[in-house]
Design an enzyme around this catalytic site. Structure first.
Site, mmCIF file in Angstrom:
data_model
loop_
_atom_site.group_PDB
_atom_site.id
_atom_site.type_symbol
_atom_site.label_atom_id
_atom_site.label_comp_id
_atom_site.label_asym_id
_atom_site.label_seq_id
_atom_site.Cartn_x
_atom_site.Cartn_y
_atom_site.Cartn_z
ATOM 1 N N THR A 99 32.555 -1.681 6.482
ATOM 2 C CA THR A 99 32.625 -0.529 6.385
ATOM 3 C C THR A 99 32.721 0.159 7.168
ATOM 4 O O THR A 99 31.780 0.503 8.285
ATOM 5 C CB THR A 99 31.268 -0.521 5.430
ATOM 6 O OG1 THR A 99 31.395 -1.470 3.939
ATOM 7 C CG2 THR A 99 31.059 0.675 4.323
ATOM 8 N N LYS A 174 34.514 3.003 -1.150
ATOM 9 C CA LYS A 174 33.418 2.602 -0.637
ATOM 10 C C LYS A 174 32.467 3.279 -0.551
ATOM 11 O O LYS A 174 31.476 2.836 -1.127
ATOM 12 C CB LYS A 174 33.730 1.237 0.122
ATOM 13 C CG LYS A 174 32.321 0.569 1.277
ATOM 14 C CD LYS A 174 31.745 -0.418 -0.217
ATOM 15 C CE LYS A 174 30.428 -0.848 0.615
ATOM 16 N NZ LYS A 174 30.536 -2.104 1.680
ATOM 17 N N LYS A 242 24.055 3.316 8.061
ATOM 18 C CA LYS A 242 25.256 3.755 8.421
ATOM 19 C C LYS A 242 26.268 3.668 7.911
ATOM 20 O O LYS A 242 27.119 4.940 8.034
ATOM 21 C CB LYS A 242 25.798 1.670 9.032
ATOM 22 C CG LYS A 242 27.117 2.182 9.838
ATOM 23 C CD LYS A 242 28.080 1.755 9.109
ATOM 24 C CE LYS A 242 28.205 0.248 9.029
ATOM 25 N NZ LYS A 242 29.304 -0.455 8.382
#
Length: 292
Positions: A99, A174, A242
């Site tokens: 990701t 995502k 993150k």
């Protein structure tokens, strides 16, 4: 081109079982991990070859998979004399399951094109359990013909594989996924806090509500464990922080303000300061309940 030889870079909680599924499906599999001990453990469990560098793993591979930590980690295994691009053959495909930012995806697509290599950004959802059970959701960005060739391989560890657009769109999809998870966890945490203070039976409440409009994967799989203070289910607060930073940076570029994920991230930042960064994301409940 028939895909027979693959490389997998990064054997963390996600990559380890994903690479295992590929090996179990009869693909000749080479692996690289920064920690040799983890690669050795994988080799003892599955059929495959341990390589000493990303470049060595990539050589002669039809597809090279990445599943590492963040943008900088990806760059560290892609570029340079020992990176995968130094070893990949023309016509091979690089698939990034990490990701990352959408900008990195477009950057990698351009870099791969210079080497005659295809690229797909392919972040996944489903967590550690999904990786282990082979039931991940994969959201891809790239070219249709490249994606089509990969579907049988991605299906080795996935239940849903979709091309959602050009390079970078997989990563943006995502981001949407992480935003929605953050919202569900916030609502579930606040609901459970009220339920606990009201002396409701959490298991009974979950059983009642999961069949209605409030039902969700998080409720069905995490509500009871959250109320019991169990937060050891894989995807850590550190990684969600993150991811939410990536979401907020992307939103800023689009002129959007997303107050919900800002609020959730603030809670995660505080939990990290308290030493809870390795707990899974359902530990957001600790921000609402002194008994968790």
């Amino acid at each position: 081109m028939k895909i027979t030889d693959i490389a997998f870079i990064g054997l963390g909680v996600m990559g380890y079982p994903m690479a295992g599924h590929l090996s179990n499906h009869g693909l000749r599999t080479k692996v690289f991990n920064r920690t040799l001990e983890k690669a050795t453990h994988w080799h003892n469990q599955y059929q495959g070859e341990i390589c000493q560098s990303p470049k060595a793993a990539a050589q002669d591979s039809d597809v090279v998979f990445l599943c590492v930590g963040n943008d900088d980690d990806v760059r560290s295994v892609v570029y340079g004399d020992f990176g995968v691009l130094a070893g990949m053959k023309s016509g091979a495909t690089l698939v990034d399951h990490t990701t990352t930012s959408a900008e990195l995806a477009t950057e990698l697509a351009a870099a791969c094109a210079n080497y005659g290599v295809n690229f797909i950004d392919a972040p996944v959802s489903g967590g550690q359990a999904g990786a282990e059970n082979g039931t991940l959701t994969v959201m891809c960005g790239g070219e249709q013909t490249v994606f089509d060739a990969l579907i049988p391989i991605l299906n080795c560890y996935s239940k849903q594989v979709s091309l959602v657009g050009t390079h970078g769109q997989g990563q943006r999809c995502k981001m949407v996924n992480q935003i929605c998870i953050a919202g569900v966890l916030k609502g579930l945490s606040e609901g459970l806090a009220l339920a606990q203070k009201s002396n409701l039976d959490i298991a009974q409440v979950t059983e009642v509500l999961k069949h209605g409009a409030a039902g969700s994967w998080q409720m069905e799989n995490r509500a009871v464990t959250m109320s019991q203070g169990q937060f050891d289910f894989g995807f850590a607060i550190d990684w969600m922080h993150k991811d939410l930073m990536i979401c907020m940076n992307e939103a800023k570029k689009l002129g959007l303000y997303l107050p919900l994920i800002k609020d959730v991230d603030n809670s995660y930042v505080e939990l990290r300061k308290q030493g809870f960064g390795r707990l899974d994301t359902s530990a957001l409940f600790k921000s609402y309940s002194q008994t968790a």
